[in-house]
Scaffold this motif. Sequence first.
Motif, PDB file in Angstrom:
ATOM      1  N   LEU A 149       0.800  -1.227   0.000  1.00 13.20           N
ATOM      2  CA  LEU A 149       0.000   0.000   0.000  1.00 13.20           C
ATOM      3  C   LEU A 149       0.832   1.275   0.000  1.00 13.20           C
ATOM      4  CD1 LEU A 149      -2.811  -0.962   2.548  1.00 13.20           C
ATOM      5  CD2 LEU A 149      -2.675  -1.436   0.093  1.00 13.20           C
ATOM      6  N   ARG A 150       2.092   1.171   0.405  1.00 15.92           N
ATOM      7  CA  ARG A 150       2.988   2.328   0.446  1.00 15.92           C
ATOM      8  C   ARG A 150       2.336   3.494   1.203  1.00 15.92           C
ATOM      9  NH1 ARG A 150       7.148   0.969  -2.703  1.00 15.92           N
ATOM     10  NH2 ARG A 150       6.814  -0.524  -4.393  1.00 15.92           N
ATOM     11  N   ASP A 151       1.823   3.178   2.395  1.00 12.14           N
ATOM     12  CA  ASP A 151       1.120   4.197   3.173  1.00 12.14           C
ATOM     13  C   ASP A 151       2.016   4.928   4.171  1.00 12.14           C
ATOM     14  OD1 ASP A 151       1.521   2.155   4.980  1.00 12.14           O
ATOM     15  OD2 ASP A 151      -0.602   1.773   5.365  1.00 12.14           O
ATOM     16  N   ASP A 152       3.304   4.585   4.196  1.00 13.12           N
ATOM     17  CA  ASP A 152       4.284   5.295   5.022  1.00 13.12           C
ATOM     18  C   ASP A 152       3.809   5.391   6.471  1.00 13.12           C
ATOM     19  OD1 ASP A 152       6.691   6.596   5.500  1.00 13.12           O
ATOM     20  OD2 ASP A 152       5.824   8.583   5.153  1.00 13.12           O
ATOM     21  N   THR A 153       3.290   4.273   7.004  1.00 14.41           N
ATOM     22  CA  THR A 153       2.765   4.241   8.371  1.00 14.41           C
ATOM     23  C   THR A 153       3.337   3.018   9.077  1.00 14.41           C
ATOM     24  OG1 THR A 153       0.704   5.254   7.597  1.00 14.41           O
ATOM     25  CG2 THR A 153       0.672   4.225   9.778  1.00 14.41           C
ATOM     26  N   PRO A 154       4.108   3.197  10.152  1.00 11.28           N
ATOM     27  CA  PRO A 154       4.757   2.050  10.790  1.00 11.28           C
ATOM     28  C   PRO A 154       3.827   1.148  11.581  1.00 11.28           C
ATOM     29  CG  PRO A 154       5.251   4.064  11.993  1.00 11.28           C
ATOM     30  CD  PRO A 154       4.527   4.473  10.748  1.00 11.28           C
ATOM     31  N   PRO A 182      -4.889   4.842   7.428  1.00 10.04           N
ATOM     32  CA  PRO A 182      -3.915   5.731   6.778  1.00 10.04           C
ATOM     33  C   PRO A 182      -3.951   5.636   5.251  1.00 10.04           C
ATOM     34  CG  PRO A 182      -2.920   4.714   8.689  1.00 10.04           C
ATOM     35  CD  PRO A 182      -4.237   4.031   8.481  1.00 10.04           C
ATOM     36  N   ALA A 183      -3.968   4.413   4.720  1.00  8.67           N
ATOM     37  CA  ALA A 183      -4.005   4.244   3.270  1.00  8.67           C
ATOM     38  C   ALA A 183      -5.285   4.811   2.679  1.00  8.67           C
ATOM     39  CB  ALA A 183      -3.866   2.766   2.904  1.00  8.67           C
ATOM     40  N   LEU A 184      -6.413   4.622   3.357  1.00 11.59           N
ATOM     41  CA  LEU A 184      -7.691   5.108   2.840  1.00 11.59           C
ATOM     42  C   LEU A 184      -7.762   6.635   2.882  1.00 11.59           C
ATOM     43  CD1 LEU A 184     -10.047   2.464   4.485  1.00 11.59           C
ATOM     44  CD2 LEU A 184      -9.449   2.623   2.058  1.00 11.59           C
ATOM     45  N   VAL A 185      -7.244   7.227   3.966  1.00  8.26           N
ATOM     46  CA  VAL A 185      -7.235   8.693   4.057  1.00  8.26           C
ATOM     47  C   VAL A 185      -6.316   9.287   2.982  1.00  8.26           C
ATOM     48  CG1 VAL A 185      -6.549  10.634   5.521  1.00  8.26           C
ATOM     49  CG2 VAL A 185      -7.883   8.751   6.495  1.00  8.26           C
ATOM     50  N   GLN A 186      -5.166   8.659   2.770  1.00 13.42           N
ATOM     51  CA  GLN A 186      -4.257   9.128   1.720  1.00 13.42           C
ATOM     52  C   GLN A 186      -4.898   8.968   0.350  1.00 13.42           C
ATOM     53  OE1 GLN A 186      -0.501   7.091   2.348  1.00 13.42           O
ATOM     54  NE2 GLN A 186      -0.519   7.628   4.515  1.00 13.42           N
ATOM     55  N   ARG A 187      -5.607   7.876   0.143  1.00  7.99           N
ATOM     56  CA  ARG A 187      -6.306   7.659  -1.131  1.00  7.99           C
ATOM     57  C   ARG A 187      -7.294   8.786  -1.404  1.00  7.99           C
ATOM     58  NH1 ARG A 187     -11.396   5.666  -2.295  1.00  7.99           N
ATOM     59  NH2 ARG A 187     -11.631   4.649  -4.334  1.00  7.99           N
ATOM     60  N   ALA A 188      -7.893   9.337  -0.325  1.00 10.10           N
ATOM     61  CA  ALA A 188      -8.869  10.411  -0.475  1.00 10.10           C
ATOM     62  C   ALA A 188      -8.219  11.765  -0.730  1.00 10.10           C
ATOM     63  CB  ALA A 188      -9.754  10.487   0.775  1.00 10.10           C
ATOM     64  N   GLY A 189      -6.875  11.808  -0.723  1.00 14.61           N
ATOM     65  CA  GLY A 189      -6.187  13.045  -1.046  1.00 14.61           C
ATOM     66  C   GLY A 189      -5.651  13.823   0.145  1.00 14.61           C
ATOM     67  N   ILE A 219      -4.947 -10.795   4.298  1.00 10.18           N
ATOM     68  CA  ILE A 219      -4.479 -10.974   2.925  1.00 10.18           C
ATOM     69  C   ILE A 219      -5.569 -10.539   1.936  1.00 10.18           C
ATOM     70  CG2 ILE A 219      -3.846 -12.701   1.202  1.00 10.18           C
ATOM     71  CD1 ILE A 219      -2.479 -14.245   3.509  1.00 10.18           C
ATOM     72  N   ARG A 220      -6.775 -10.956   2.185  1.00  8.39           N
ATOM     73  CA  ARG A 220      -7.886 -10.568   1.301  1.00  8.39           C
ATOM     74  C   ARG A 220      -8.140  -9.061   1.367  1.00  8.39           C
ATOM     75  NH1 ARG A 220     -13.496 -13.335   2.605  1.00  8.39           N
ATOM     76  NH2 ARG A 220     -13.163 -12.102   4.497  1.00  8.39           N
ATOM     77  N   ASP A 221      -8.108  -8.511   2.579  1.00  7.44           N
ATOM     78  CA  ASP A 221      -8.337  -7.073   2.738  1.00  7.44           C
ATOM     79  C   ASP A 221      -7.259  -6.257   2.038  1.00  7.44           C
ATOM     80  OD1 ASP A 221     -10.597  -7.519   4.234  1.00  7.44           O
ATOM     81  OD2 ASP A 221      -9.610  -7.263   6.164  1.00  7.44           O
ATOM     82  N   LEU A 222      -5.997  -6.688   2.165  1.00  7.67           N
ATOM     83  CA  LEU A 222      -4.898  -5.964   1.518  1.00  7.67           C
ATOM     84  C   LEU A 222      -5.104  -5.884   0.014  1.00  7.67           C
ATOM     85  CD1 LEU A 222      -1.599  -7.061   3.296  1.00  7.67           C
ATOM     86  CD2 LEU A 222      -2.372  -4.721   2.884  1.00  7.67           C
ATOM     87  N   ALA A 226      -5.607  -2.400  -1.979  1.00  4.14           N
ATOM     88  CA  ALA A 226      -4.700  -2.087  -3.091  1.00  4.14           C
ATOM     89  C   ALA A 226      -5.496  -1.828  -4.371  1.00  4.14           C
ATOM     90  CB  ALA A 226      -3.712  -3.243  -3.294  1.00  4.14           C
ATOM     91  N   TRP A 227      -6.545  -2.601  -4.594  1.00  2.00           N
ATOM     92  CA  TRP A 227      -7.399  -2.390  -5.772  1.00  2.00           C
ATOM     93  C   TRP A 227      -8.092  -1.033  -5.691  1.00  2.00           C
ATOM     94  CZ3 TRP A 227     -12.668  -1.619  -6.380  1.00  2.00           C
ATOM     95  CH2 TRP A 227     -13.157  -1.715  -7.685  1.00  2.00           C
ATOM     96  N   LEU A 228      -8.611  -0.678  -4.502  1.00  2.00           N
ATOM     97  CA  LEU A 228      -9.265   0.614  -4.338  1.00  2.00           C
ATOM     98  C   LEU A 228      -8.317   1.759  -4.665  1.00  2.00           C
ATOM     99  CD1 LEU A 228     -11.301   0.187  -1.022  1.00  2.00           C
ATOM    100  CD2 LEU A 228     -12.250   0.678  -3.282  1.00  2.00           C
ATOM    101  N   ILE A 229      -7.068   1.629  -4.240  1.00  2.00           N
ATOM    102  CA  ILE A 229      -6.095   2.692  -4.490  1.00  2.00           C
ATOM    103  C   ILE A 229      -5.847   2.860  -5.990  1.00  2.00           C
ATOM    104  CG2 ILE A 229      -3.662   3.316  -4.202  1.00  2.00           C
ATOM    105  CD1 ILE A 229      -3.842   2.079  -1.387  1.00  2.00           C
ATOM    106  N   THR A 230      -5.748   1.745  -6.708  1.00  2.00           N
ATOM    107  CA  THR A 230      -5.497   1.839  -8.151  1.00  2.00           C
ATOM    108  C   THR A 230      -6.687   2.429  -8.897  1.00  2.00           C
ATOM    109  OG1 THR A 230      -6.316  -0.402  -8.635  1.00  2.00           O
ATOM    110  CG2 THR A 230      -3.977  -0.175  -8.058  1.00  2.00           C
ATOM    111  N   ARG A 231      -7.893   2.309  -8.324  1.00  2.00           N
ATOM    112  CA  ARG A 231      -9.092   2.795  -8.998  1.00  2.00           C
ATOM    113  C   ARG A 231      -9.490   4.202  -8.562  1.00  2.00           C
ATOM    114  NH1 ARG A 231      -9.587   0.627 -13.403  1.00  2.00           N
ATOM    115  NH2 ARG A 231     -11.827   1.082 -13.453  1.00  2.00           N
ATOM    116  N   SER A 232      -8.674   4.839  -7.726  1.00  2.00           N
ATOM    117  CA  SER A 232      -9.011   6.170  -7.219  1.00  2.00           C
ATOM    118  C   SER A 232      -8.819   7.228  -8.286  1.00  2.00           C
ATOM    119  CB  SER A 232      -8.135   6.490  -6.006  1.00  2.00           C
ATOM    120  OG  SER A 232      -8.392   7.794  -5.542  1.00  2.00           O
TER     121      SER A 232
END
Length: 240
Positions: A149-154, A182-189, A219-222, A226-232
């Motif tokens: 996801l490359r969300d830069d969150t430890p 974090p990934a979802l908030v970043q996806r939203a801009g 694994i399924r959620d990831l 990842a699919w949601l991010i590519t479709r943003s």
Amino acid sequence: MNPPELSVVVPVFNERDNIPPLVGEIVAALRGRAAFEIVYVDDHSKDDSLAVLQSLKAQVPELRVLHHASQSGQSTAVRNGVKAARGAWIATLDGDGQNDPADIPKLMAARDAAAPEVKLFAGWRVDRRDSGSKRWASRWANAIRARMLRDDTPDTGCGIKLFERAVFLDLPYFDHMHRYLPALVQRAGWKTVSVPVAHRPRTTGVSKYNNLGRALVGIRDLRGVAWLITRSRRTAVEER
């Protein structure tokens, strides 16, 4: 009545012994610092968590209690708590007492010092107080998530977070979404920041998760996130 500045949302399932001390700690951390409310969401507990919460309402005027008619999971409990909340900003805590409410003012201070485009302040457990197997599983899961996801969150699994209510409610909802905020908030801009926080050992009750079950669902959620991010698709909007 004016809305509070902050709503503290706490999902619980079978945590009757952890409820009174945690509520007391939230009050001690925030009363006199900010106008706040506490929104507990009982996920259809099998013990008397609901009765304990209802009895506390007479002592803690800031406390509100929601109850699920059927067990629906932590993400649904968090979302229903946020939907019912009256504050523009939300702080979340796990109901097991391992998050320290004294860190909420620390997250609020980080918010006040941050740029306006930062909408999520995620707790980062720098000194985990869990079993060795849980710490190992968390490191493994965080490494895979960060790579995908490359969300830069430890540490996305930390229950203590501070975020803007409107931003959260604009995110896509799905079960277990609370692990990918974090990934979802970043996806939203928007931007996110990780803030080091305390972590405490569980003193009573039992964990509601096991490492294998969490890994299989993760694994399924990831793959889904990842699919949601590519479709943003995002663009600025102007009214003319």
